[in-house]
Design a protein around this motif. Structure first.
Motif, PDB file in Angstrom:
ATOM      1  N   THR A  55      11.805  -1.753 -61.129  1.00 28.17           N
ATOM      2  CA  THR A  55      10.627  -1.361 -60.353  1.00 28.17           C
ATOM      3  C   THR A  55      10.002  -2.608 -59.735  1.00 28.17           C
ATOM      4  OG1 THR A  55      10.167   0.563 -61.743  1.00 28.17           O
ATOM      5  CG2 THR A  55       8.328  -0.334 -60.471  1.00 28.17           C
ATOM      6  N   ASN A  56       9.740  -2.567 -58.428  1.00 34.59           N
ATOM      7  CA  ASN A  56       9.143  -3.706 -57.736  1.00 34.59           C
ATOM      8  C   ASN A  56       7.627  -3.549 -57.690  1.00 34.59           C
ATOM      9  OD1 ASN A  56       8.061  -4.892 -54.923  1.00 34.59           O
ATOM     10  ND2 ASN A  56       9.761  -6.142 -55.650  1.00 34.59           N
ATOM     11  N   VAL A  57       6.927  -4.565 -58.189  1.00 30.72           N
ATOM     12  CA  VAL A  57       5.465  -4.579 -58.156  1.00 30.72           C
ATOM     13  C   VAL A  57       5.037  -5.799 -57.353  1.00 30.72           C
ATOM     14  CG1 VAL A  57       3.346  -4.562 -59.505  1.00 30.72           C
ATOM     15  CG2 VAL A  57       5.423  -3.549 -60.449  1.00 30.72           C
ATOM     16  N   SER A  58       4.116  -5.605 -56.412  1.00 28.08           N
ATOM     17  CA  SER A  58       3.663  -6.731 -55.601  1.00 28.08           C
ATOM     18  C   SER A  58       2.145  -6.738 -55.502  1.00 28.08           C
ATOM     19  CB  SER A  58       4.289  -6.689 -54.199  1.00 28.08           C
ATOM     20  OG  SER A  58       3.989  -5.475 -53.545  1.00 28.08           O
ATOM     21  N   ALA A  59       1.607  -7.939 -55.257  1.00 30.42           N
ATOM     22  CA  ALA A  59       0.163  -8.129 -55.114  1.00 30.42           C
ATOM     23  C   ALA A  59      -0.107  -8.724 -53.740  1.00 30.42           C
ATOM     24  CB  ALA A  59      -0.363  -9.052 -56.210  1.00 30.42           C
ATOM     25  N   ARG A  60      -0.945  -8.042 -52.962  1.00 29.81           N
ATOM     26  CA  ARG A  60      -1.285  -8.488 -51.607  1.00 29.81           C
ATOM     27  C   ARG A  60      -2.722  -9.012 -51.623  1.00 29.81           C
ATOM     28  NH1 ARG A  60      -0.318  -3.869 -47.745  1.00 29.81           N
ATOM     29  NH2 ARG A  60       1.862  -4.465 -48.103  1.00 29.81           N
ATOM     30  N   TRP A  61      -2.877 -10.328 -51.381  1.00 28.45           N
ATOM     31  CA  TRP A  61      -4.179 -10.993 -51.437  1.00 28.45           C
ATOM     32  C   TRP A  61      -4.768 -11.068 -50.025  1.00 28.45           C
ATOM     33  CZ3 TRP A  61      -5.842 -13.400 -56.190  1.00 28.45           C
ATOM     34  CH2 TRP A  61      -4.896 -13.343 -57.220  1.00 28.45           C
ATOM     35  N   VAL A  62      -6.018 -10.617 -49.875  1.00 23.10           N
ATOM     36  CA  VAL A  62      -6.677 -10.602 -48.565  1.00 23.10           C
ATOM     37  C   VAL A  62      -8.072 -11.215 -48.691  1.00 23.10           C
ATOM     38  CG1 VAL A  62      -7.555  -9.155 -46.695  1.00 23.10           C
ATOM     39  CG2 VAL A  62      -5.393  -8.555 -47.818  1.00 23.10           C
ATOM     40  N   TYR A  63      -8.388 -12.132 -47.778  1.00 26.01           N
ATOM     41  CA  TYR A  63      -9.741 -12.684 -47.650  1.00 26.01           C
ATOM     42  C   TYR A  63     -10.499 -11.733 -46.730  1.00 26.01           C
ATOM     43  CZ  TYR A  63     -13.328 -16.327 -46.808  1.00 26.01           C
ATOM     44  OH  TYR A  63     -14.499 -17.045 -46.727  1.00 26.01           O
ATOM     45  N   VAL A  64     -11.420 -10.927 -47.295  1.00 24.31           N
ATOM     46  CA  VAL A  64     -12.046  -9.824 -46.563  1.00 24.31           C
ATOM     47  C   VAL A  64     -13.167 -10.315 -45.661  1.00 24.31           C
ATOM     48  CG1 VAL A  64     -13.252  -7.616 -46.785  1.00 24.31           C
ATOM     49  CG2 VAL A  64     -11.434  -8.226 -48.408  1.00 24.31           C
ATOM     50  N   ARG A  65     -14.154 -11.026 -46.222  1.00 24.82           N
ATOM     51  CA  ARG A  65     -15.273 -11.532 -45.416  1.00 24.82           C
ATOM     52  C   ARG A  65     -15.831 -12.790 -46.064  1.00 24.82           C
ATOM     53  NH1 ARG A  65     -17.100  -6.804 -47.717  1.00 24.82           N
ATOM     54  NH2 ARG A  65     -16.573  -5.705 -45.808  1.00 24.82           N
ATOM     55  N   ASP A  66     -16.467 -13.638 -45.240  1.00 26.97           N
ATOM     56  CA  ASP A  66     -17.035 -14.868 -45.777  1.00 26.97           C
ATOM     57  C   ASP A  66     -18.419 -14.597 -46.356  1.00 26.97           C
ATOM     58  OD1 ASP A  66     -18.816 -14.766 -43.650  1.00 26.97           O
ATOM     59  OD2 ASP A  66     -17.775 -16.293 -42.474  1.00 26.97           O
ATOM     60  N   GLN A 104     -15.813 -12.496 -50.073  1.00 24.83           N
ATOM     61  CA  GLN A 104     -15.214 -11.378 -50.801  1.00 24.83           C
ATOM     62  C   GLN A 104     -13.712 -11.317 -50.541  1.00 24.83           C
ATOM     63  OE1 GLN A 104     -16.675  -7.476 -49.742  1.00 24.83           O
ATOM     64  NE2 GLN A 104     -16.155  -6.620 -51.729  1.00 24.83           N
ATOM     65  N   TYR A 105     -12.965 -11.033 -51.617  1.00 25.91           N
ATOM     66  CA  TYR A 105     -11.511 -10.929 -51.552  1.00 25.91           C
ATOM     67  C   TYR A 105     -11.084  -9.575 -52.119  1.00 25.91           C
ATOM     68  CZ  TYR A 105     -11.385 -16.016 -50.845  1.00 25.91           C
ATOM     69  OH  TYR A 105     -11.555 -17.285 -50.363  1.00 25.91           O
ATOM     70  N   SER A 106      -9.912  -9.123 -51.694  1.00 24.90           N
ATOM     71  CA  SER A 106      -9.330  -7.923 -52.293  1.00 24.90           C
ATOM     72  C   SER A 106      -7.873  -8.203 -52.634  1.00 24.90           C
ATOM     73  CB  SER A 106      -9.423  -6.717 -51.350  1.00 24.90           C
ATOM     74  OG  SER A 106      -8.512  -6.848 -50.275  1.00 24.90           O
ATOM     75  N   VAL A 107      -7.396  -7.537 -53.683  1.00 31.43           N
ATOM     76  CA  VAL A 107      -5.990  -7.626 -54.069  1.00 31.43           C
ATOM     77  C   VAL A 107      -5.467  -6.198 -54.211  1.00 31.43           C
ATOM     78  CG1 VAL A 107      -4.299  -8.522 -55.692  1.00 31.43           C
ATOM     79  CG2 VAL A 107      -6.450  -9.751 -55.335  1.00 31.43           C
ATOM     80  N   SER A 108      -4.482  -5.856 -53.398  1.00 30.55           N
ATOM     81  CA  SER A 108      -3.841  -4.547 -53.490  1.00 30.55           C
ATOM     82  C   SER A 108      -2.579  -4.675 -54.329  1.00 30.55           C
ATOM     83  CB  SER A 108      -3.477  -4.022 -52.097  1.00 30.55           C
ATOM     84  OG  SER A 108      -4.631  -3.859 -51.301  1.00 30.55           O
ATOM     85  N   LEU A 109      -2.384  -3.754 -55.264  1.00 29.69           N
ATOM     86  CA  LEU A 109      -1.178  -3.718 -56.075  1.00 29.69           C
ATOM     87  C   LEU A 109      -0.290  -2.590 -55.570  1.00 29.69           C
ATOM     88  CD1 LEU A 109      -2.558  -4.366 -59.672  1.00 29.69           C
ATOM     89  CD2 LEU A 109      -1.487  -5.977 -58.100  1.00 29.69           C
ATOM     90  N   LEU A 110       0.938  -2.946 -55.209  1.00 34.75           N
ATOM     91  CA  LEU A 110       1.886  -1.994 -54.653  1.00 34.75           C
ATOM     92  C   LEU A 110       3.063  -1.827 -55.607  1.00 34.75           C
ATOM     93  CD1 LEU A 110       0.766  -4.052 -52.217  1.00 34.75           C
ATOM     94  CD2 LEU A 110       2.011  -2.426 -50.806  1.00 34.75           C
ATOM     95  N   VAL A 111       3.551  -0.625 -55.725  1.00 31.59           N
ATOM     96  CA  VAL A 111       4.737  -0.336 -56.525  1.00 31.59           C
ATOM     97  C   VAL A 111       5.797   0.233 -55.597  1.00 31.59           C
ATOM     98  CG1 VAL A 111       5.701   1.006 -58.412  1.00 31.59           C
ATOM     99  CG2 VAL A 111       3.407   0.047 -58.621  1.00 31.59           C
TER     100      VAL A 111
END
Length: 314
Positions: A55-66, A104-111
């Protein structure tokens, strides 16, 4: 939770957290949703349940706003790993150029390419008065007492430092481990520094040397190259050691064996496990407990029958 478990039931992700550090099996140690801009590494962790093999799990890191509220929405990176069964899994990202941008940052976890969950955290600017001296969570040696020729694993966890050093070793990362083979009893000191001050912690290793009329086999090193697992075996006793068998254990299960030929006094030799292929990829975010034991069949009468094994996390 260490090691794969049953895959009965639906696949899911739970217990999603952001943290300043994690345990060896990926569990969060200092959970927080707010970090200072000088935090060296930020982790996102989750518990994956009932994952089929590969199973592939990935984390997508995004800088949302300053921190002024301006929308950025810049993807910083996407890291991936494979998982199986039920276990904790973690991803990490280091500060760019030594500091995070405030906001603010967000991290999406994808499977398997599909987003399963999302978590957010905030980075605050460092105010000079808010910066404490570095914190050393632990600095330890395992084991603390050895015989000549054996190895010890030094491990440590430091937060809030701009410089981390270990005596006789040099500069090291804030979190890590290293294998040492001291000849004599020795004290190691870990020193962590930042603009607010210096924090230090010591650990002591006792080394016992002996001359005997018996052989003494110890494992001094372990490494993986490609799909082969290598180890070093040494005779630190007073007479030659006859042929013996070395065992390889992974997560407590015996996985392979290797024939060690006659080993003269003081000689060290590197060998590999010929009937074993290392299939654990380098992209995984967790480490496996590995134990390598010389004279696994107790074929040799030794001075110390309890020092044949080397334990490492790989």
């Amino acid at each position: 939770l260490k090691g794969p478990a049953s895959t009965n039931g639906p696949l899911s992700l739970s217990e999603v957290s952001t943290a300043g550090s994690v345990s060896p099996d990926g569990q969060p140690l200092s959970i927080s949703s707010t970090f200072l801009a000088n935090t060296p590494v930020i982790y996102v962790t989750a518990k994956i349940v009932n994952a089929p093999e590969d199973t592939n799990v990935s984390a997508r890191w995004v800088y949302v706003r300053d921190d002024a509220g301006k929308t950025i929405n810049q993807q910083l990176s996407e890291d991936s790993a494979t998982a199986k069964g039920t276990r904790y899994i973690s991803f990490s990202r280091q500060a760019s150029a030594g500091a995070w941008g405030s906001g603010q940052y967000s991290v999406s976890l994808l499977v398997n390419g599909k987003e399963m969950t999302n978590t957010q955290f905030t980075v605050q600017p460092v105010q000079k008065a808010d910066v404490p001296a570095p914190t050393i969570s632990f600095f330890k040696a395992v084991p603390e007492a050895i015989s000549t020729g054996q190895s010890v694993t030094l491990s440590w966890n430091v937060t809030g430092a701009t410089l981390v050093q270990i005596s006789t070793i040099g500069t090291v990362p804030p979190v890590g481990n290293v294998i040492v083979t001291p000849v004599n009893s020795v004290e190691y000191q870990l020193t962590a520094k930042n603009n607010a001050g210096t924090t230090a912690m010591k650990t002591y290793i006792t080394v016992t040397s002996f001359n005997t009329d018996k052989p003494e086999l110890v494992i001094t090193d372990f490494r993986v190259e490609g799909n082969k697992a290598y180890y070093k075996i040494k005779n630190i006793g007073g007479v030659n050691a006859k042929s013996s068998t070395t065992f390889l254990y992974i997560e407590g299960t015996k996985r392979s064996s290797s024939l060690a030929d006659i080993l003269p006094i003081g000689e060290e030799r590197e060998q590999y496990f010929p009937n074993f292929e290392w299939t654990y990829g380098s992209s995984r975010t967790f480490k496996l407990p590995v134990r390598i034991c010389a004279d696994g069949l107790n074929q040799i009468g030794e001075y110390d029958e309890n020092n044949n094994c080397l334990v490492v996390d790989w």
